[in-house]
Design a protein around this motif. Structure first.
Motif, PDB file in Angstrom:
ATOM      1  N   ARG A  84       0.837  -1.192   0.000  1.00 36.86           N
ATOM      2  CA  ARG A  84       0.000   0.000   0.000  1.00 36.86           C
ATOM      3  C   ARG A  84       0.874   1.245   0.000  1.00 36.86           C
ATOM      4  N   PRO A  85       1.166   1.798  -1.192  1.00 38.79           N
ATOM      5  CA  PRO A  85       1.934   3.029  -1.226  1.00 38.79           C
ATOM      6  C   PRO A  85       1.060   4.199  -0.775  1.00 38.79           C
ATOM      7  N   GLU A 121       3.655   6.318 -11.969  1.00 33.52           N
ATOM      8  CA  GLU A 121       2.377   6.488 -11.270  1.00 33.52           C
ATOM      9  C   GLU A 121       1.213   6.140 -12.192  1.00 33.52           C
ATOM     10  N   HIS A 122       1.331   6.505 -13.438  1.00 33.63           N
ATOM     11  CA  HIS A 122       0.261   6.188 -14.378  1.00 33.63           C
ATOM     12  C   HIS A 122       0.095   4.677 -14.502  1.00 33.63           C
ATOM     13  N   LEU A 124       0.938   2.483 -12.308  1.00 34.51           N
ATOM     14  CA  LEU A 124       0.398   1.994 -11.043  1.00 34.51           C
ATOM     15  C   LEU A 124      -1.105   2.263 -10.954  1.00 34.51           C
ATOM     16  N   LEU A 125      -1.515   3.420 -11.454  1.00 32.92           N
ATOM     17  CA  LEU A 125      -2.940   3.751 -11.468  1.00 32.92           C
ATOM     18  C   LEU A 125      -3.712   2.757 -12.321  1.00 32.92           C
ATOM     19  N   GLN A 126      -3.180   2.461 -13.493  1.00 34.01           N
ATOM     20  CA  GLN A 126      -3.822   1.492 -14.369  1.00 34.01           C
ATOM     21  C   GLN A 126      -3.985   0.142 -13.680  1.00 34.01           C
ATOM     22  N   THR A 128      -3.991  -0.463 -10.493  1.00 30.70           N
ATOM     23  CA  THR A 128      -4.915  -0.375  -9.364  1.00 30.70           C
ATOM     24  C   THR A 128      -6.352  -0.378  -9.850  1.00 30.70           C
ATOM     25  N   LEU A 129      -6.623   0.313 -10.939  1.00 25.16           N
ATOM     26  CA  LEU A 129      -7.971   0.325 -11.501  1.00 25.16           C
ATOM     27  C   LEU A 129      -8.373  -1.075 -11.935  1.00 25.16           C
ATOM     28  N   THR A 130      -7.466  -1.779 -12.573  1.00 22.61           N
ATOM     29  CA  THR A 130      -7.754  -3.145 -13.008  1.00 22.61           C
ATOM     30  C   THR A 130      -8.010  -4.048 -11.811  1.00 22.61           C
ATOM     31  N   GLU A 131      -7.178  -3.884 -10.790  1.00 23.48           N
ATOM     32  CA  GLU A 131      -7.334  -4.691  -9.593  1.00 23.48           C
ATOM     33  C   GLU A 131      -8.669  -4.390  -8.919  1.00 23.48           C
ATOM     34  N   LEU A 132      -9.072  -3.134  -8.940  1.00 23.40           N
ATOM     35  CA  LEU A 132     -10.360  -2.749  -8.365  1.00 23.40           C
ATOM     36  C   LEU A 132     -11.503  -3.428  -9.121  1.00 23.40           C
ATOM     37  N   ASP A 133     -11.404  -3.421 -10.443  1.00 16.84           N
ATOM     38  CA  ASP A 133     -12.419  -4.106 -11.245  1.00 16.84           C
ATOM     39  C   ASP A 133     -12.479  -5.585 -10.883  1.00 16.84           C
ATOM     40  N   THR A 135     -11.492  -7.059  -8.125  1.00 16.46           N
ATOM     41  CA  THR A 135     -11.995  -7.237  -6.767  1.00 16.46           C
ATOM     42  C   THR A 135     -13.514  -7.116  -6.731  1.00 16.46           C
TER      43      THR A 135
ATOM     44  N   GLU B 121      -3.479  12.910 -11.524  1.00 12.45           N
ATOM     45  CA  GLU B 121      -3.351  11.453 -11.547  1.00 12.45           C
ATOM     46  C   GLU B 121      -2.965  10.923 -10.177  1.00 12.45           C
ATOM     47  N   LEU B 132     -10.081   0.746  -3.240  1.00 16.43           N
ATOM     48  CA  LEU B 132      -9.720  -0.665  -3.288  1.00 16.43           C
ATOM     49  C   LEU B 132      -9.697  -1.251  -1.876  1.00 16.43           C
TER      50      LEU B 132
END
Lengths: 233, 233
Positions: A84-85, A121-122, A124-126, A128-133, A135, B121, B132
DNA sequence: CGTTCAATTGATACGGATCAATGCAAGTGG
DNA sequence: CCACTTGCATTGATCCGTATCAATTGAACG
């Protein structure tokens, strides 16, 4: 010498968004670490000190209720990002399901580096968004699917994400893979008990949808019918 | 004229990471939109065309199984971000639970703008990481908690996130709030049926832990015991 | 060959789903 | 102003799926 040069996940982990120079800088911040099967890398509630990439092996993300019941929140494969950054505490535990190799960074150092490298960061954002989907997809599973549906969905996810090992070899469209988790881990992931998981697996086997050569391996013999099961109420 | 100047979520939405100039640029890309209660803003599976901020009202994020059973994946409050940037398809639906006001952007325009503004971002990354964590907490709830535990957890979350409306006024530590969701919505969120939600609520009422002045309102009369219920197996 | 640990199988209990009826408040039209 | 409708919420009775408890099997290893 740059350890990243021969890294097996160089092109697929967050590192792929960095130039050779940047990679060198990040590399100097990190260190490799071996984990034994069962070893806990991060404890739920601890101060968030480490983040990193999985190079080899499979880990799980999990959380426990106050009374000790455990729920696995996700499975982490090579090239996935751990930790968790940008936050003071680790909200969940990370445990190695197999022997594993990870590339870790002190969180503070990583945070700083990331803020200076928007591409990272971009990326990582991508992720995280995928991981959120992903989850949220599991939420649907836990909230609304039957035991059969959960086990079938799990097998399909594993068939997609785990590295397939050679099937029987003949022309059949059989998909075979090894489970990196034991029955208890599967139960924790699906919100079921070990007994129910076992019964569902033998049920699918008796219907000829899958085969279970040994306790760690699965062969999907009829993907279509498996998909049917995965959608069960 | 800049509509953002008097925006009520100016300081709490992702916009807070932008300077006045940048805000003006973003503002020129967006437009305000009113949603009626029940109206669907984004359809699961559609091309992802819109993203945005909630200015006022409450929305839900949901997904359906093939056979029509619905699972709510999250509740969206003012200043929360909606939609799936950096991806071609919307993975879930967004439906207004109350009349709502949102500030929307074409996804392609937003994506481009975001890539040019690392601060934005970064803010979005932080939000996504928090979301998340929250989603994984719900996973634990859906996988391992009893009906009572789910309803109690839900009430606590609402007590924290929904704007509290004045309680009885006397010295009691009663916390009162309005539910923006009907019983069916609650059931969909908790992975239960409407009947079970109803029974659990009257159960909590009969124990004196909560009061239900009318079907849309809740008063928490004993937060400690409610916490106890929330941890139930 | 016995020990150990995980997985399977069986019997029973219980929680929540389901089916069905009733209650309750807010409209609507006469 | 009152009957009637309509849409939720509540309550009750029953059923089914999964948890739980308990015993057995099977494989890996000394």
């Amino acid at each position: 010498m740059n350890a990243c040069a021969q890294c097996t996940v160089r092109e697929t982990a967050i590192c792929s968004s960095l130039s050779a120079d940047e990679l060198g800088a990040l590399n100097s911040l990190g260190r490799h670490q071996m984990l034994r099967r069962g070893q806990t890398m991060v404890w739920q509630g601890d101060e968030s000190l480490l983040v990193g990439n999985v190079i080899e092996g499979v880990l799980k993300l999990s959380s426990s209720t106050v009374d000790g019941r455990e729920q696995t929140l996700g499975i982490i494969f090579p090239s996935d990002f751990i930790g968790r950054p940008f936050g003071p505490t680790a909200t969940h535990s990370v445990v190695a399901l197999t022997d594993a190799q990870v590339c870790t960074f002190r969180r503070s150092a990583f945070d700083e580096f990331a803020q200076q490298h928007p591409h990272l960061e971009h990326n990582l954002l991508q992720r995280t968004l995928t991981e959120l989907d992903r989850t949220r997809q599991w939420m649907l599973l836990l909230g609304r699917k039957s035991a059969t549906g959960r086990v079938a969905s799990f097998l399909m996810e594993m068939a997609n994400r785990a590295a397939p090992c050679a099937g029987a070899g003949n022309g059949a469209e059989t998909i075979g893979f090894d489970l990196p988790l034991g029955r208890q881990d599967i139960a924790d992931l699906l919100g079921l008990t070990i007994e129910t998981v076992s019964r569902q697996l033998t049920g699918l086997r008796d219907q000829g949808i899958i085969a279970i050569p040994n306790r760690r391996a699965i062969e999907v013999r009829d993907m279509e019918r498996l998909e049917g099961c995965a959608e069960e109420a």
